[in-house]
Design a protein around this motif. Structure first.
Motif, mmCIF file in Angstrom:
data_model
loop_
_atom_site.group_PDB
_atom_site.id
_atom_site.type_symbol
_atom_site.label_atom_id
_atom_site.label_comp_id
_atom_site.label_asym_id
_atom_site.label_seq_id
_atom_site.Cartn_x
_atom_site.Cartn_y
_atom_site.Cartn_z
ATOM 1 N N MET A 1 14.484 13.361 20.767
ATOM 2 C CA MET A 1 13.904 12.309 20.414
ATOM 3 C C MET A 1 13.196 12.606 19.190
ATOM 4 O O MET A 1 12.009 12.689 19.122
ATOM 5 N N ASN A 2 13.732 12.322 17.874
ATOM 6 C CA ASN A 2 13.034 12.607 16.684
ATOM 7 C C ASN A 2 13.071 11.417 15.673
ATOM 8 O O ASN A 2 14.349 10.991 15.457
ATOM 9 N N GLN A 3 12.189 10.659 15.719
ATOM 10 C CA GLN A 3 12.166 9.391 14.922
ATOM 11 C C GLN A 3 11.165 9.307 13.720
ATOM 12 O O GLN A 3 10.102 10.113 13.766
ATOM 13 N N ILE A 4 11.346 8.418 12.699
ATOM 14 C CA ILE A 4 10.624 8.411 11.617
ATOM 15 C C ILE A 4 10.492 6.830 11.384
ATOM 16 O O ILE A 4 11.294 5.978 11.432
ATOM 17 N N HIS A 5 9.042 6.460 11.403
ATOM 18 C CA HIS A 5 8.596 5.082 11.364
ATOM 19 C C HIS A 5 7.881 4.957 10.073
ATOM 20 O O HIS A 5 6.914 5.793 9.604
ATOM 21 N N PHE A 6 8.346 3.694 9.223
ATOM 22 C CA PHE A 6 7.677 3.561 7.862
ATOM 23 C C PHE A 6 6.396 2.567 8.146
ATOM 24 O O PHE A 6 6.653 1.844 8.811
ATOM 25 N N LEU A 7 5.378 2.983 7.656
ATOM 26 C CA LEU A 7 4.472 2.026 7.657
ATOM 27 C C LEU A 7 3.939 1.528 6.338
ATOM 28 O O LEU A 7 3.136 1.973 5.727
ATOM 29 N N ALA A 8 4.689 0.725 5.865
ATOM 30 C CA ALA A 8 4.699 0.133 4.584
ATOM 31 C C ALA A 8 3.255 -0.985 4.452
ATOM 32 O O ALA A 8 3.368 -1.703 5.306
ATOM 33 N N ILE A 9 2.529 -0.660 4.072
ATOM 34 C CA ILE A 9 0.930 -1.201 3.746
ATOM 35 C C ILE A 9 1.056 -1.895 2.228
ATOM 36 O O ILE A 9 0.979 -1.239 1.452
ATOM 37 N N SER A 10 0.899 -3.393 2.390
ATOM 38 C CA SER A 10 0.770 -3.937 1.279
ATOM 39 C C SER A 10 -0.662 -4.372 1.120
ATOM 40 O O SER A 10 -1.403 -4.780 1.895
ATOM 41 N N PHE A 11 -1.283 -4.364 -0.111
ATOM 42 C CA PHE A 11 -2.783 -4.580 -0.210
ATOM 43 C C PHE A 11 -2.943 -4.920 -1.746
ATOM 44 O O PHE A 11 -2.218 -4.696 -2.675
ATOM 45 N N MET A 12 -4.076 -5.495 -2.204
ATOM 46 C CA MET A 12 -4.440 -5.586 -3.402
ATOM 47 C C MET A 12 -5.277 -4.543 -4.028
ATOM 48 O O MET A 12 -6.295 -4.111 -3.376
ATOM 49 N N TYR A 13 -5.142 -3.996 -5.221
ATOM 50 C CA TYR A 13 -6.078 -2.943 -5.766
ATOM 51 C C TYR A 13 -6.356 -3.315 -7.301
ATOM 52 O O TYR A 13 -5.196 -3.470 -8.043
ATOM 53 N N ASN A 14 -7.325 -3.269 -7.745
ATOM 54 C CA ASN A 14 -7.765 -3.649 -9.092
ATOM 55 C C ASN A 14 -6.782 -5.047 -9.482
ATOM 56 O O ASN A 14 -6.512 -4.974 -10.734
ATOM 57 N N GLY A 15 -6.799 -6.035 -8.777
ATOM 58 C CA GLY A 15 -6.168 -7.104 -8.831
ATOM 59 C C GLY A 15 -4.790 -7.149 -9.140
ATOM 60 O O GLY A 15 -3.983 -8.194 -9.454
ATOM 61 N N SER A 16 -3.952 -6.114 -8.500
ATOM 62 C CA SER A 16 -2.544 -6.087 -8.595
ATOM 63 C C SER A 16 -2.249 -5.689 -7.090
ATOM 64 O O SER A 16 -2.744 -5.060 -6.446
ATOM 65 N N ALA A 17 -0.954 -6.252 -6.756
ATOM 66 C CA ALA A 17 -0.197 -6.179 -5.475
ATOM 67 C C ALA A 17 0.209 -4.563 -5.365
ATOM 68 O O ALA A 17 0.748 -4.444 -6.376
ATOM 69 N N GLN A 18 0.061 -3.931 -4.253
ATOM 70 C CA GLN A 18 0.568 -2.654 -4.276
ATOM 71 C C GLN A 18 0.942 -2.353 -2.852
ATOM 72 O O GLN A 18 0.647 -3.025 -1.942
ATOM 73 N N VAL A 19 2.031 -1.289 -2.780
ATOM 74 C CA VAL A 19 2.436 -0.827 -1.565
ATOM 75 C C VAL A 19 2.385 0.395 -1.314
ATOM 76 O O VAL A 19 2.684 1.367 -2.398
ATOM 77 N N ILE A 20 1.885 0.939 -0.285
ATOM 78 C CA ILE A 20 2.203 2.581 0.131
ATOM 79 C C ILE A 20 2.762 2.753 1.234
ATOM 80 O O ILE A 20 2.951 1.603 2.280
ATOM 81 N N THR A 21 3.158 4.045 1.424
ATOM 82 C CA THR A 21 4.255 4.003 2.630
ATOM 83 C C THR A 21 4.067 5.377 3.490
ATOM 84 O O THR A 21 4.440 6.511 3.254
ATOM 85 N N PRO A 22 2.780 5.412 4.131
ATOM 86 C CA PRO A 22 2.393 6.369 5.106
ATOM 87 C C PRO A 22 3.637 6.496 6.244
ATOM 88 O O PRO A 22 4.335 5.558 6.183
ATOM 89 N N VAL A 23 3.860 7.550 6.781
ATOM 90 C CA VAL A 23 4.992 7.865 7.669
ATOM 91 C C VAL A 23 4.500 8.154 9.112
ATOM 92 O O VAL A 23 3.573 9.202 8.964
ATOM 93 N N LEU A 24 4.887 7.697 10.085
ATOM 94 C CA LEU A 24 4.678 8.272 11.233
ATOM 95 C C LEU A 24 6.127 9.243 11.757
ATOM 96 O O LEU A 24 7.028 8.737 11.757
ATOM 97 N N LEU A 25 5.822 10.319 12.359
ATOM 98 C CA LEU A 25 6.767 11.137 12.813
ATOM 99 C C LEU A 25 6.640 11.054 14.376
ATOM 100 O O LEU A 25 5.579 11.440 14.913
ATOM 101 N N GLN A 26 7.735 11.240 15.081
ATOM 102 C CA GLN A 26 7.580 11.163 16.508
ATOM 103 C C GLN A 26 8.491 11.837 17.306
ATOM 104 O O GLN A 26 9.764 11.939 16.864
#
Length: 252
Positions: A1-26
């Protein structure tokens, strides 16, 4: 069982909407986080993991691609909350993450300060204060170029300097997945070099993109942009030719 999970995180930074994608590997024994966002992002990471029916209580390792503030900002908080975690980074990045050397991003910001207009200087000074506030965290294990970690079906470390000298990307051998970090980003559906003003060596960054063509990549995950949709090799070649149309890209 090898899985990849996307942790798409939405937030505001300097007045603009941004998204980063850390990843969990399992896999059966490991739950590995790749990069961890800005300071105070621990609750956002926990919430994103929960949406994947996972808990960070099960985290075993964190792999850091490089020491920018949006990649290590919550690292010390993670280690404090989950002290059993093993922190992994490229050998030359470890002193910066641990605070033993001055952040290269901080040095870059300080070097430009005297050349800015007064309005820009105030913003730059705020940025410098923010960079200085990033809490350091000791690295437990360092890795080298082409080292293969026997985790999650095999993880090959790829040294991809340019954005920063010690930047790494990760190739997941079993699934032919590349976790690019900031080696490339997705903008309007296209691959691009990460913000050139934050890329410390553009020529190295281009050479790093060329190195990626040596790998059989079926899925490409960018920290800024998430999962790339399309022919990865073709997109990488197009990116290289956009920066140097005179050179034929032979790989891939």
């Amino acid at each position: 069982m090898n899985q990849i999970h996307f942790l798409a995180i939405s937030f505001m930074y300097n007045g603009s909407a941004q998204v980063i994608t850390p990843v969990l590997l399992q896999d059966e024994h490991e739950l590995i986080l790749v990069d961890c966002g800005y300071p105070d992002f621990l609750p956002l990471l926990q919430e994103a993991a929960h949406k994947q029916q996972l808990t960070l209580d099960d985290l075993t390792k964190v792999i850091v691609t490089h020491h920018d503030m949006d990649h290590i900002g919550s690292l010390a908080a993670l280690k404090r909350t989950y002290p059993h975690l093993e922190i992994i980074a490229y050998e030359s990045e470890a002193p910066y993450i641990a605070g033993q050397k001055t952040s290269l991003r901080l040095e870059q910001a300080q070097a430009t300060l005297d050349h800015l207009a007064s309005g820009e200087k105030q913003h730059a000074e705020e940025f410098i204060r923010f960079l200085r506030s990033i809490e350091p965290c000791a690295v437990d294990r360092t890795v080298t170029n082409h080292e293969r970690l026997p985790l999650c079906g095999g993880i090959e470390i790829i040294h991809t300097p340019g954005h920063m000298p010690g930047h790494i990307s990760l190739y997941l051998i079993a699934s032919k997945t590349l976790i690019a970090g900031d080696a490339v980003v997705i903008e309007n559906g296209r691959l691009e070099i990460a913000n050139p003003s934050y890329t410390l060596d553009m020529q190295e960054a281009i050479r790093s993109v060329r190195r990626l063509l040596d790998y059989d990549i079926e899925q490409l995950i960018c920290y800024h942009g998430g999962s790339f949709q399309g022919d990865v090799k073709k997109a990488l070649r197009e990116l290289l030719q956009a920066y140097d149309p005179t050179q034929e890209v032979l790989n891939g």
